[in-house]
Design an enzyme around this catalytic site. Structure first.
Site, PDB file in Angstrom:
ATOM      1  CG  HIS A   1      -2.120  -0.862   1.085  1.00 52.42           C
ATOM      2  ND1 HIS A   1      -2.093  -2.185   1.462  1.00 52.42           N
ATOM      3  CD2 HIS A   1      -3.356  -0.639   0.576  1.00 52.42           C
ATOM      4  CE1 HIS A   1      -3.271  -2.741   1.200  1.00 52.42           C
ATOM      5  NE2 HIS A   1      -4.062  -1.815   0.663  1.00 52.42           N
TER       6      HIS A   1
ATOM      7  CE  LYS B   1      -3.960  -0.375   4.724  1.00 55.24           C
ATOM      8  NZ  LYS B   1      -5.275   0.231   5.008  1.00 55.24           N
TER       9      LYS B   1
END
Ligand code: NAD
Length: 244
Positions: free
Chosen positions: A133, A137
């Site tokens: 990600h 995040k």
């Protein structure tokens, strides 16, 4: 008829994507709330609430939905198991709630395929989950990876203690029942998940790559429309898509 949505986390990446997609999914946003706004001011005007804010907000959002009898779609990830269980226990008999770690159709097909592959391959194949990600995040592993790990655990009769988050140092040989979980963070990666089944002489990799947040927004809006017709209970995206 349009489904009227109260959106929480409206200024975030997902909140923006949901506002951009709403009209295409027969929905309209009646209130777009973020930090500092009071969602209670507009709750009576909505048909469903969608929350993509922060996991610490879920409890109060769920209470708002419950006390007003409104269907709820929870998009946030990163909840502790006991916090999640307490929220579910509070709302499940009262309102329909869709709570999915990933609202994309493709990831829910990945869940389905992972369950099938795990049932066939069993312990001769070491299972590992890798997720990637963007660098902003805040939680790891991702909600999607958590769901994949849960599917693997359920298939093999294992518990959360059998999941190994990363490896470093002299960790010894890999126990047969172990399931590895690994998180990569960097740049602008929207979200990638791979489930590995590593056997002797062969390896299967099931991969989903998200390249645009629209897929989550479309799924969350679809879930809100579906929840508007559902009975009280807690559902996930596999229920919305009829994959169960
Ligand atoms: P983001 O940080 O870009 O946006 C979050 C927004 O929520 C911000 O505008 C922030 O100000 C607001 N916010 C924080 N606390 C709030 C509160 N108490 N009340 C109202 N607003 C509040 O994050 P993002 O990338 O949009 O992701 C949001 C959440 O959704 C994260 O938990 C993320 O992991 C999750 N997510 C889930 C899926 C899925 O398919 N389930 C997909 C993508 C992201």
């Amino acid at each position: 008829m349009q489904t009227r949505i109260l959106l929480i986390g409206a200024k975030g990446r997902m909140g923006q994507a949901i506002q951009a997609e709403a009209a295409k999914q027969a929905c309209c946003i009646v209130a777009a709330c973020d930090v500092g706004d009071d969602p209670a001011e507009n709750v009576t005007d909505c048909d469903a609430i969608i929350d993509f804010s922060f996991h610490e907000a879920t409890r109060s959002v769920a209470e708002l939905a419950k006390s007003n009898g409104k269907p709820l779609v929870i998009g946030t990830t990163g909840h502790q198991a006991d916090a999640r269980a307490a929220i579910i226990a509070s709302v499940e008999a009262v309102i329909p709630v869709v709570w999915a770690g990933n609202y994309s159709v493709g990831v829910n097909v990945l869940n389905f395929l992972t369950a099938r592959a795990a049932a066939i391959l069993q312990e001769g194949y070491d299972a590992e989950v890798l997720e990637l990600h963007h660098n902003r995040k805040r939680d790891a592993p991702s909600g999607t990876a958590e769901r994949l790990l849960e599917i693997l655990r359920e298939s093999r009769g294992l518990t959360a203690h059998d999941v190994r988050h990363g490896r470093a140092g002299i960790v010894g040989e890999r126990p047969v029942q172990e399931i590895g979980a690994h998180a990569v963070r960097g740049g602008d990666i929207v979200g990638e998940h791979t489930v590995y089944f590593c056997g002797q002489g062969e390896r299967i990799e099931l991969t989903h790559r998200a390249t645009d947040r629209r897929i989550f927004a479309q799924g969350a809006l679809r879930a809100a429309v579906w929840a508007g017709k559902a009975k009280a209970g807690v559902y996930n995206m596999e229920d919305v898509l009829g994959l169960r």
